[in-house]
Design a protein around this motif. Structure first.
Motif, PDB file in Angstrom:
ATOM      1  N   LEU A  67       0.825  -1.209   0.000  1.00 30.14           N
ATOM      2  CA  LEU A  67       0.000   0.000   0.000  1.00 30.14           C
ATOM      3  C   LEU A  67       0.855   1.254   0.000  1.00 30.14           C
ATOM      4  O   LEU A  67       0.551   2.230  -0.701  1.00 30.14           O
ATOM      5  N   LYS A  68       1.912   1.236   0.777  1.00 32.02           N
ATOM      6  CA  LYS A  68       2.773   2.421   0.844  1.00 32.02           C
ATOM      7  C   LYS A  68       3.472   2.685  -0.491  1.00 32.02           C
ATOM      8  O   LYS A  68       3.717   3.832  -0.851  1.00 32.02           O
ATOM      9  N   GLU A  69       3.772   1.618  -1.223  1.00 39.28           N
ATOM     10  CA  GLU A  69       4.427   1.775  -2.525  1.00 39.28           C
ATOM     11  C   GLU A  69       3.431   1.811  -3.684  1.00 39.28           C
ATOM     12  O   GLU A  69       3.813   2.068  -4.821  1.00 39.28           O
ATOM     13  N   ARG A 107      -7.644   9.090  -0.235  1.00 38.33           N
ATOM     14  CA  ARG A 107      -7.346   8.080   0.786  1.00 38.33           C
ATOM     15  C   ARG A 107      -8.197   6.822   0.653  1.00 38.33           C
ATOM     16  O   ARG A 107      -7.854   5.786   1.202  1.00 38.33           O
ATOM     17  N   SER A 108      -9.303   6.913  -0.049  1.00 35.18           N
ATOM     18  CA  SER A 108     -10.184   5.750  -0.212  1.00 35.18           C
ATOM     19  C   SER A 108      -9.744   4.828  -1.341  1.00 35.18           C
ATOM     20  O   SER A 108     -10.242   3.703  -1.445  1.00 35.18           O
ATOM     21  N   LEU A 109      -8.810   5.286  -2.180  1.00 32.11           N
ATOM     22  CA  LEU A 109      -8.470   4.536  -3.393  1.00 32.11           C
ATOM     23  C   LEU A 109      -7.073   3.946  -3.378  1.00 32.11           C
ATOM     24  O   LEU A 109      -6.590   3.464  -4.397  1.00 32.11           O
ATOM     25  N   VAL A 110      -6.422   3.946  -2.224  1.00 32.05           N
ATOM     26  CA  VAL A 110      -5.036   3.441  -2.169  1.00 32.05           C
ATOM     27  C   VAL A 110      -4.993   1.962  -2.541  1.00 32.05           C
ATOM     28  O   VAL A 110      -4.143   1.534  -3.329  1.00 32.05           O
ATOM     29  N   GLU A 113      -5.651   1.339  -6.297  1.00 30.40           N
ATOM     30  CA  GLU A 113      -4.495   1.688  -7.117  1.00 30.40           C
ATOM     31  C   GLU A 113      -3.348   0.701  -6.909  1.00 30.40           C
ATOM     32  O   GLU A 113      -2.577   0.419  -7.829  1.00 30.40           O
ATOM     33  N   THR A 114      -3.233   0.146  -5.704  1.00 26.08           N
ATOM     34  CA  THR A 114      -2.191  -0.841  -5.404  1.00 26.08           C
ATOM     35  C   THR A 114      -2.410  -2.141  -6.163  1.00 26.08           C
ATOM     36  O   THR A 114      -1.453  -2.800  -6.589  1.00 26.08           O
ATOM     37  N   LEU A 115      -3.666  -2.514  -6.351  1.00 28.32           N
ATOM     38  CA  LEU A 115      -3.986  -3.783  -7.006  1.00 28.32           C
ATOM     39  C   LEU A 115      -3.992  -3.695  -8.525  1.00 28.32           C
ATOM     40  O   LEU A 115      -3.979  -4.729  -9.203  1.00 28.32           O
ATOM     41  N   GLN A 116      -3.992  -2.490  -9.061  1.00 27.14           N
ATOM     42  CA  GLN A 116      -4.171  -2.336 -10.505  1.00 27.14           C
ATOM     43  C   GLN A 116      -3.109  -3.053 -11.326  1.00 27.14           C
ATOM     44  O   GLN A 116      -3.410  -3.620 -12.383  1.00 27.14           O
ATOM     45  N   ASN A 117      -1.871  -3.059 -10.836  1.00 24.22           N
ATOM     46  CA  ASN A 117      -0.819  -3.652 -11.670  1.00 24.22           C
ATOM     47  C   ASN A 117      -0.742  -5.176 -11.557  1.00 24.22           C
ATOM     48  O   ASN A 117       0.100  -5.796 -12.214  1.00 24.22           O
ATOM     49  N   VAL A 118      -1.594  -5.794 -10.724  1.00 22.09           N
ATOM     50  CA  VAL A 118      -1.645  -7.264 -10.675  1.00 22.09           C
ATOM     51  C   VAL A 118      -3.028  -7.801 -11.017  1.00 22.09           C
ATOM     52  O   VAL A 118      -3.204  -9.018 -11.131  1.00 22.09           O
ATOM     53  N   GLN A 119      -4.000  -6.927 -11.198  1.00 22.64           N
ATOM     54  CA  GLN A 119      -5.384  -7.388 -11.346  1.00 22.64           C
ATOM     55  C   GLN A 119      -5.581  -8.263 -12.586  1.00 22.64           C
ATOM     56  O   GLN A 119      -6.369  -9.210 -12.564  1.00 22.64           O
ATOM     57  N   ASN A 139     -11.344   1.222   1.963  1.00 24.05           N
ATOM     58  CA  ASN A 139     -10.482   0.944   0.820  1.00 24.05           C
ATOM     59  C   ASN A 139     -10.868  -0.356   0.128  1.00 24.05           C
ATOM     60  O   ASN A 139     -10.836  -0.447  -1.106  1.00 24.05           O
ATOM     61  N   ALA A 140     -11.233  -1.363   0.909  1.00 24.60           N
ATOM     62  CA  ALA A 140     -11.666  -2.637   0.313  1.00 24.60           C
ATOM     63  C   ALA A 140     -12.919  -2.444  -0.524  1.00 24.60           C
ATOM     64  O   ALA A 140     -13.008  -2.930  -1.661  1.00 24.60           O
ATOM     65  N   LEU A 141     -13.895  -1.730   0.013  1.00 25.00           N
ATOM     66  CA  LEU A 141     -15.140  -1.492  -0.720  1.00 25.00           C
ATOM     67  C   LEU A 141     -14.883  -0.669  -1.981  1.00 25.00           C
ATOM     68  O   LEU A 141     -15.458  -0.936  -3.039  1.00 25.00           O
ATOM     69  N   ALA A 142     -14.017   0.322  -1.867  1.00 21.07           N
ATOM     70  CA  ALA A 142     -13.714   1.179  -3.013  1.00 21.07           C
ATOM     71  C   ALA A 142     -12.989   0.424  -4.127  1.00 21.07           C
ATOM     72  O   ALA A 142     -13.053   0.816  -5.288  1.00 21.07           O
ATOM     73  N   ALA A 143     -12.316  -0.674  -3.764  1.00 19.27           N
ATOM     74  CA  ALA A 143     -11.581  -1.465  -4.754  1.00 19.27           C
ATOM     75  C   ALA A 143     -12.410  -2.606  -5.328  1.00 19.27           C
ATOM     76  O   ALA A 143     -11.978  -3.267  -6.276  1.00 19.27           O
ATOM     77  N   SER A 144     -13.592  -2.846  -4.790  1.00 15.32           N
ATOM     78  CA  SER A 144     -14.334  -4.073  -5.077  1.00 15.32           C
ATOM     79  C   SER A 144     -15.351  -3.933  -6.199  1.00 15.32           C
ATOM     80  O   SER A 144     -15.972  -2.886  -6.379  1.00 15.32           O
ATOM     81  N   ASP A 145     -15.523  -5.032  -6.916  1.00 21.13           N
ATOM     82  CA  ASP A 145     -16.646  -5.162  -7.838  1.00 21.13           C
ATOM     83  C   ASP A 145     -17.894  -5.609  -7.089  1.00 21.13           C
ATOM     84  O   ASP A 145     -19.015  -5.301  -7.497  1.00 21.13           O
ATOM     85  N   ALA A 146     -17.690  -6.341  -6.002  1.00 21.15           N
ATOM     86  CA  ALA A 146     -18.819  -6.859  -5.233  1.00 21.15           C
ATOM     87  C   ALA A 146     -18.413  -7.036  -3.780  1.00 21.15           C
ATOM     88  O   ALA A 146     -17.235  -7.246  -3.469  1.00 21.15           O
ATOM     89  N   VAL A 147     -19.402  -6.965  -2.896  1.00 22.99           N
ATOM     90  CA  VAL A 147     -19.152  -7.166  -1.473  1.00 22.99           C
ATOM     91  C   VAL A 147     -20.173  -8.146  -0.919  1.00 22.99           C
ATOM     92  O   VAL A 147     -21.345  -8.121  -1.301  1.00 22.99           O
ATOM     93  N   VAL A 148     -19.711  -9.022  -0.057  1.00 19.55           N
ATOM     94  CA  VAL A 148     -20.578  -9.948   0.667  1.00 19.55           C
ATOM     95  C   VAL A 148     -20.642  -9.477   2.112  1.00 19.55           C
ATOM     96  O   VAL A 148     -19.616  -9.347   2.785  1.00 19.55           O
TER      97      VAL A 148
END
Length: 254
Positions: A67-69, A107-110, A113-119, A139-148
């Motif tokens: 996340l920091k990188e 701050r909600s999209l860290v 953005e961290t997952l974009q290069n491995v998605q 951050n998890a919700l902001a990165a998700s396509d779906a939530v359970v």
């Protein structure tokens, strides 16, 4: 791009970690999918569950460093062929202070953005969230396509479910309009207790089709999963029966 699915509720003991780990395992082993599991809880229980190692074995090689990188690639650990993990340990508890003291950006999209290069490397990314409506969960919700939304049959979890769903809608409105609420996964603490059954029925009355048809029950085999792990576990096949039904539903919904 891999589908990102988060499991959440701000109530501890609601089987978020167990369900996240089992779903990641089933998608990988039984559906032959490439899966990345993300441990976003500083307790590191998903890390322990999937690796059967102490979380401190991954010190400074965790999701916090990623996340920091804003780069997940260096911090992915392989668990099984096609199943990888972004680990967590206690230092992830410093994420909110780092976010507000050192980070410049949304701050909600860290995490997103961290997952974009491995998605693109995965079919599914499964995120285990902490039992709080804090920065990791947002951050998890902001990165998700779906939530359970996880629901255990208890009064405290019943009090929490509405606020969790409101948070999901808040995130939809502000930062992630494409995120959908896949549904509510209900879990019985004790199938013999009438109050547990009543709460399960009450959630269905209030939320209707948002509830998954599968209702989880706690079994000894799954209770021992944190001890025995997924490898060479003679109880595993029987223990996963209900989870297989849930994963079928989840795939259909997402």
């Amino acid at each position: 791009m891999g589908k990102v699915i988060s499991f959440g509720i701000q109530k501890g003991g609601s089987s978020k970690t167990t369900t996240s780990g089992i779903v990641a395992y089933i998608l990988n082993q039984e559906y032959d999918k490439r899966v990345l599991a993300v441990d976003l809880d500083s307790q590191g229980n998903l890390t322990e569950l999937l690796t059967q190692q102490d979380i401190y074995n991954f010190h400074e090689r965790t999701v916090f460093e990623a996340l920091k990188e804003k780069d997940a690639r260096k911090y992915v650990h392989n668990v099984l062929p096609g199943l990888d993990l972004l680990t967590a340990e206690d230092h992830l508890a410093r994420f909110p202070s780092w976010l507000y003291e050192s980070y410049r950006g949304n701050r909600s999209l860290v995490l997103k953005e961290t997952l974009q290069n491995v998605q693109d490397d995965y079919d599914y990314i499964i995120i285990d969230t902490p039992p709080a409506l804090g920065d990791q969960t947002i951050n998890a919700l902001a990165a998700s396509d779906a939530v359970v939304a996880m629901f255990e049959a208890s009064k405290f979890c019943y009090s929490a479910i509405g606020r969790f769903l409101e948070t999901c809608i808040h995130v939809q409105n502000l930062v992630n309009k494409d995120m959908k609420i896949a549904g509510i996964l209900r879990s019985l603490i004790d199938a013999r207790r009438t109050d547990n059954k009543a709460l399960i029925e009450l959630i269905e009355e209030e939320y209707g089709d948002l509830c998954f048809d599968t209702i989880m029950t706690r079994t000894a085999a799954i209770g021992r999963l944190s001890i025995n792990g997924f490898k060479d576990n003679p109880e595993l096949n029987q223990g996963l029966k209900l989870y297989r039904e849930f994963v079928k539903e989840l795939i259909d919904r997402v």
